[in-house]
Design a protein around this motif. Structure first.
Motif, PDB file in Angstrom:
ATOM      1  N   TYR A 157      40.361 -67.076 -23.842  1.00  0.00           N
ATOM      2  CA  TYR A 157      41.188 -67.297 -22.944  1.00  0.00           C
ATOM      3  C   TYR A 157      42.312 -68.322 -23.556  1.00  0.00           C
ATOM      4  O   TYR A 157      43.627 -68.184 -23.221  1.00  0.00           O
TER       5      TYR A 157
ATOM      6  N   ALA B 200      46.006 -67.564 -24.137  1.00  0.00           N
ATOM      7  CA  ALA B 200      47.135 -68.373 -23.303  1.00  0.00           C
ATOM      8  C   ALA B 200      47.949 -69.173 -24.343  1.00  0.00           C
ATOM      9  O   ALA B 200      49.014 -69.770 -23.747  1.00  0.00           O
TER      10      ALA B 200
ATOM     11  N   LEU C 269      47.496 -66.026 -16.026  1.00  0.00           N
ATOM     12  CA  LEU C 269      46.483 -67.030 -16.598  1.00  0.00           C
ATOM     13  C   LEU C 269      46.451 -68.346 -16.094  1.00  0.00           C
ATOM     14  O   LEU C 269      45.223 -68.731 -15.981  1.00  0.00           O
TER      15      LEU C 269
END
Length: 155
Positions: A33, A37, A129
């Motif tokens: 993640y 991101a 996100l």
């Protein structure tokens, strides 16, 4: 989220193989993640997007994590509570539906990015996100409460 995970691992890590596996899978999900991101230390060059394949790989991890919780972990927590007394069963039965609510955000994200016809969908990635990150943070807090129940019932 990674700092909260470290605290969780310090608190419950090593006490149960299932907990260790679950926390390790959470760590891998969070690292991926952060990479897509562009969250430090995984910053991306300015005005660039992650590789589309990397986002799809993250989606696979996300679905694996969500599935593991729903189809393996939560059932084992409830079973442990039933086996070792009913004190934690009510809490577990309250938490699982709350966790399920966060699953919708994960499923929506997955559907959007795995079914996309082209990489133009990545222009929405930052907002998506952000929304997913909020849902994940909520989910992890609820799961940590389940971890506490599991830890109390198996230690």
């Amino acid at each position: 989220m990674l700092k909260k995970l470290e605290k969780t691992q310090q608190k419950w890590g090593g006490s149960n193989t299932l907990i260790d596996q679950w926390l390790n899978n959470r760590r891998n999900l969070l690292i991926h993640y952060c990479k897509i991101a562009g969250i430090p230390p995984y910053e991306m060059p300015e005005n660039s997007l992650p590789a589309f394949d990397s986002v799809k790989t993250f989606c696979d991890q996300l679905m694996d994590y969500v599935s593991e919780g729903h189809f393996e972990i939560y059932n084992q927590v409830v079973t442990a509570c039933e086996t070792n007394g009913s004190s934690g069963i009510e809490l577990a039965q309250q938490l699982v539906p709350q966790i399920s609510e966060t699953t919708d955000a994960a499923l929506d994200f997955n559907d959007k990015y795995t079914e996309a016809k082209d990489e133009k969908v990545l222009f929405h990635l930052d907002n998506d996100l952000s929304s997913l990150g909020h849902a994940m943070e909520t989910r992890f807090a609820l799961e940590d409460k389940l971890l506490e129940v599991l830890h109390d019932k198996t230690s």
